[in-house]
Design a protein around this motif. Structure first.
Motif, PDB file in Angstrom:
ATOM      1  N   ALA A 115       0.829  -1.211   0.000  1.00  0.00           N
ATOM      2  CA  ALA A 115       0.000   0.000   0.000  1.00  0.00           C
ATOM      3  C   ALA A 115       0.861   1.259   0.000  1.00  0.00           C
ATOM      4  N   ALA A 116       1.962   1.221   0.744  1.00  0.00           N
ATOM      5  CA  ALA A 116       2.866   2.375   0.806  1.00  0.00           C
ATOM      6  C   ALA A 116       3.496   2.649  -0.558  1.00  0.00           C
ATOM      7  N   ALA A 117       3.885   1.574  -1.256  1.00  0.00           N
ATOM      8  CA  ALA A 117       4.475   1.741  -2.581  1.00  0.00           C
ATOM      9  C   ALA A 117       3.459   2.320  -3.571  1.00  0.00           C
ATOM     10  N   MET A 118       2.222   1.934  -3.430  1.00  0.00           N
ATOM     11  CA  MET A 118       1.179   2.424  -4.336  1.00  0.00           C
ATOM     12  C   MET A 118       0.859   3.899  -4.095  1.00  0.00           C
ATOM     13  N   THR A 119       0.952   4.322  -2.830  1.00  0.00           N
ATOM     14  CA  THR A 119       0.608   5.714  -2.477  1.00  0.00           C
ATOM     15  C   THR A 119       1.830   6.605  -2.348  1.00  0.00           C
ATOM     16  N   ASP A 120       3.039   6.008  -2.524  1.00  0.00           N
ATOM     17  CA  ASP A 120       4.294   6.747  -2.389  1.00  0.00           C
ATOM     18  C   ASP A 120       4.392   7.411  -1.013  1.00  0.00           C
ATOM     19  N   SER A 121       3.961   6.687   0.010  1.00  0.00           N
ATOM     20  CA  SER A 121       3.968   7.208   1.383  1.00  0.00           C
ATOM     21  C   SER A 121       5.131   6.618   2.165  1.00  0.00           C
ATOM     22  N   ILE A 122       6.133   7.439   2.439  1.00  0.00           N
ATOM     23  CA  ILE A 122       7.301   6.962   3.169  1.00  0.00           C
ATOM     24  C   ILE A 122       6.956   6.643   4.619  1.00  0.00           C
ATOM     25  N   ILE A 123       6.004   7.393   5.195  1.00  0.00           N
ATOM     26  CA  ILE A 123       5.594   7.139   6.589  1.00  0.00           C
ATOM     27  C   ILE A 123       4.916   5.784   6.692  1.00  0.00           C
ATOM     28  N   LEU A 124       4.007   5.488   5.769  1.00  0.00           N
ATOM     29  CA  LEU A 124       3.337   4.187   5.769  1.00  0.00           C
ATOM     30  C   LEU A 124       4.335   3.070   5.510  1.00  0.00           C
ATOM     31  N   LEU A 125       5.326   3.337   4.648  1.00  0.00           N
ATOM     32  CA  LEU A 125       6.356   2.336   4.367  1.00  0.00           C
ATOM     33  C   LEU A 125       7.108   1.977   5.639  1.00  0.00           C
ATOM     34  N   PHE A 126       7.579   2.999   6.357  1.00  0.00           N
ATOM     35  CA  PHE A 126       8.352   2.746   7.568  1.00  0.00           C
ATOM     36  C   PHE A 126       7.515   2.036   8.633  1.00  0.00           C
ATOM     37  N   ALA A 127       6.250   2.465   8.797  1.00  0.00           N
ATOM     38  CA  ALA A 127       5.374   1.829   9.790  1.00  0.00           C
ATOM     39  C   ALA A 127       5.104   0.369   9.417  1.00  0.00           C
ATOM     40  N   SER A 128       4.889   0.122   8.144  1.00  0.00           N
ATOM     41  CA  SER A 128       4.588  -1.237   7.690  1.00  0.00           C
ATOM     42  C   SER A 128       5.802  -2.153   7.813  1.00  0.00           C
ATOM     43  N   LEU A 129       6.994  -1.607   7.561  1.00  0.00           N
ATOM     44  CA  LEU A 129       8.207  -2.413   7.701  1.00  0.00           C
ATOM     45  C   LEU A 129       8.420  -2.861   9.148  1.00  0.00           C
ATOM     46  N   LEU A 130       8.057  -1.988  10.087  1.00  0.00           N
ATOM     47  CA  LEU A 130       8.121  -2.369  11.499  1.00  0.00           C
ATOM     48  C   LEU A 130       7.246  -3.586  11.764  1.00  0.00           C
ATOM     49  N   ILE A 131       6.013  -3.542  11.234  1.00  0.00           N
ATOM     50  CA  ILE A 131       5.082  -4.646  11.456  1.00  0.00           C
ATOM     51  C   ILE A 131       5.532  -5.893  10.692  1.00  0.00           C
ATOM     52  N   TYR A 132       6.032  -5.678   9.483  1.00  0.00           N
ATOM     53  CA  TYR A 132       6.526  -6.779   8.657  1.00  0.00           C
ATOM     54  C   TYR A 132       7.630  -7.562   9.375  1.00  0.00           C
ATOM     55  N   GLY A 133       8.395  -6.885  10.227  1.00  0.00           N
ATOM     56  CA  GLY A 133       9.471  -7.535  10.962  1.00  0.00           C
ATOM     57  C   GLY A 133       9.015  -8.675  11.841  1.00  0.00           C
ATOM     58  N   ALA A 134       7.726  -8.706  12.201  1.00  0.00           N
ATOM     59  CA  ALA A 134       7.215  -9.808  13.026  1.00  0.00           C
ATOM     60  C   ALA A 134       7.389 -11.149  12.329  1.00  0.00           C
ATOM     61  N   GLY A 135       7.276 -11.141  11.008  1.00  0.00           N
ATOM     62  CA  GLY A 135       7.454 -12.387  10.265  1.00  0.00           C
ATOM     63  C   GLY A 135       8.869 -12.906  10.366  1.00  0.00           C
ATOM     64  N   SER A 136       9.839 -11.994  10.302  1.00  0.00           N
ATOM     65  CA  SER A 136      11.247 -12.388  10.421  1.00  0.00           C
ATOM     66  C   SER A 136      11.538 -12.993  11.787  1.00  0.00           C
ATOM     67  N   ALA A 137      11.036 -12.349  12.844  1.00  0.00           N
ATOM     68  CA  ALA A 137      11.246 -12.857  14.204  1.00  0.00           C
ATOM     69  C   ALA A 137      10.610 -14.225  14.379  1.00  0.00           C
ATOM     70  N   THR A 138       9.414 -14.389  13.844  1.00  0.00           N
ATOM     71  CA  THR A 138       8.702 -15.655  13.980  1.00  0.00           C
ATOM     72  C   THR A 138       9.398 -16.746  13.185  1.00  0.00           C
ATOM     73  N   ASN A 139       9.893 -16.384  12.010  1.00  0.00           N
ATOM     74  CA  ASN A 139      10.602 -17.343  11.181  1.00  0.00           C
ATOM     75  C   ASN A 139      11.812 -17.918  11.925  1.00  0.00           C
ATOM     76  N   LEU A 140      12.503 -17.066  12.667  1.00  0.00           N
ATOM     77  CA  LEU A 140      13.653 -17.530  13.443  1.00  0.00           C
ATOM     78  C   LEU A 140      13.222 -18.344  14.662  1.00  0.00           C
ATOM     79  N   GLN A 141      12.186 -17.884  15.370  1.00  0.00           N
ATOM     80  CA  GLN A 141      11.783 -18.583  16.590  1.00  0.00           C
ATOM     81  C   GLN A 141      11.145 -19.937  16.313  1.00  0.00           C
ATOM     82  N   ALA A 142      10.674 -20.150  15.095  1.00  0.00           N
ATOM     83  CA  ALA A 142      10.091 -21.447  14.758  1.00  0.00           C
ATOM     84  C   ALA A 142      11.116 -22.567  14.907  1.00  0.00           C
ATOM     85  N   ARG A 143      12.403 -22.222  14.773  1.00  0.00           N
ATOM     86  CA  ARG A 143      13.436 -23.262  14.896  1.00  0.00           C
ATOM     87  C   ARG A 143      13.433 -23.875  16.284  1.00  0.00           C
TER      88      ARG A 143
END
Length: 431
Positions: A115-143
């Motif tokens: 959505a951030a890329a579609m609206t060219d919103s850097i604020i939404l991009l940064f906020a979404s990347l923070l939330i997206y990081g949950a997947g990375s943490a979970t991917n590691l903890q699954a081990r």
């Protein structure tokens, strides 16, 4: 009320069945590994999007290289908070709740990036990347889920199986950059956001798999077994954590994460400056991610055979080699960059599996998930530092300097581990 009591009673009966039967525990251990493997295939695909094009999206939006490391720093910072959340949820409610919740949150974050890329919103991009990081943490903890019911001699291999399964998705993700870019354009989305469409679907699928299939919960069973053993034993001694083992394991994780993230983050930008197209970037990162996960099965066997500390030292030497190759590789040499990033992934693999096994050895079920989550927070914060500073260092000096600094950190890791007492190099930390 009767139904509730019946449900609780049945749950207790099921747990008792595993407590009374080592064969049932081994069957559940193998079943848990297969479920983790399935979820990790999708989790790996979701993870690869941020690695491959996160820095490029920021570079396009901001128009400068100096802040190209911010996306990696942000989703790594998000993974720090998520690691704590997933660890605490897992400790309180079981792996199923913690891991499935983390993947679903990561999927929502990936949707936000699109959505951030579609609206060219850097604020939404940064906020979404923070939330997206949950997947990375979970991917590691699954081990860790694969080790809950593993014996001491199975732990390294269990971690490896969980991680090697990530390879399929993680290697495919970067190599689908071009395909997903064209798909994104066909539906009116910027091409660089294409991989995040894949990430959203992959993370949501991984979370759904764990929520539906991870029953009974391996951590709940492991904790119950440990409590039963404590009640049945005639010894007054209680199993306690080995704080030194935890510290060394955490230190290895942190340093390997800083080295890996710093070089990995700026390699796509470095390649772009030397005329490489997006497909070439995807190829290099694909080899890197494959090297992060594909050797896992062999690494686990080596960790169980030769010891945790010995393989951690091998990690230091491999990362040092990666830093040197990256520093002196010609910018237009695709082959040398592949070698450098493959060594970088392999060194990270050695470090993560050896240190994970060491941490599992040194913790007890009653606090294991919580402790693992806390350590992963520090690992994520290390990634934030590596990702955030890498852009500044490369912009102010050069990619060569950045790679050499990472190599120096690897050398420090080697020196520190060589000072660990000899007995700790044996198979079991508590030998």
């Amino acid at each position: 009320m009767d139904l509730g009591v019946a449900f609780i009673s049945q749950e207790k009966i099921d747990i008792q069945r595993y407590i009374d039967s080592p064969e049932e525990i081994q069957r559940l251990y193998k079943r848990t590994l297969w479920i983790v493997v399935l979820s990790q295939v999708f989790g790996g695909a979701g993870l690869a999007a941020g690695i491959t094009v996160g820095a490029l999206i920021a570079q396009d939006m901001l128009g400068t290289d100096s802040y190209a490391g911010i996306p990696t720093a942000l989703f790594t910072l998000g993974s720090a908070g998520a690691a704590l959340m997933v660890g605490r949820m897992s400790q309180r409610y079981g792996r199923r709740y913690g891991l499935s919740g983390g993947f679903i949150v990561g999927g929502i974050g990936a949707i936000g990036v699109v959505a951030a890329a579609m609206t060219d919103s850097i604020i939404l991009l940064f906020a979404s990347l923070l939330i997206y990081g949950a997947g990375s943490a979970t991917n590691l903890q699954a081990r860790y889920a694969g080790t809950d019911l593993a014996t001491a001699k199975q732990r390294g291999t269990a971690i490896s199986i969980a991680m090697v399964s990530t390879t399929l998705g993680a290697f495919a993700g970067p190599n689908l950059v071009g395909v997903m870019g064209k798909f994104a354009e066909s539906i009116g989305v910027p091409s660089l956001a294409g991989p995040f469409i894949l990430a959203a679907a992959a993370y949501l699928l991984a979370g759904t798999i764990l929520w539906v299939l991870l029953r009974p919960d391996p951590l709940v069973i492991s904790t119950a077994i440990n409590k039963q053993v404590e009640q049945d034993t005639s010894s007054v001694e209680e199993e306690v954590e080995d704080r030194r083992g935890i510290f060394i394991g955490a230190a290895v994780m942190v340093i390997t994460q800083v080295v890996m993230v710093s070089i990995m983050t700026m390699t796509p930008v470095h390649m772009r400056h030397h005329g490489h197209d997006l497909n070439a970037v995807g190829l290099v990162i694909g080899f890197h991610v494959a090297a992060m996960y594909l050797p896992s099965l062999v690494t686990g066997i080596l960790v169980d055979r030769f010891g945790r500390v010995a393989i951690a030292v091998a990690s230091g030497f491999t990362l040092l080699a990666a830093g040197l190759v990256a520093a002196f590789a010609p910018g237009d040499s695709l082959g040398m960059l592949i070698v450098a990033l493959a060594l970088l992934g392999l060194g990270w693999n050695f470090g993560l599996i050896s240190s994970t096994a060491l941490i599992v050895d040194s913790t007890v079920p009653a606090t294991r998930a919580k402790r693992q989550g806390s350590i992963d927070v520090w690992v994520a914060l290390a990634g934030v530092s590596g990702g955030g500073l890498s852009g500044v260092i490369a912009a102010q000096t050069s990619y060569m300097t950045l790679s050499l600094v990472a190599g120096i950190l690897s050398f420090i890791l080697i020196v520190g581990l060589c000072k660990v007492p000899g007995r700790a190099w044996k198979f079991s930390w508590k030998s």
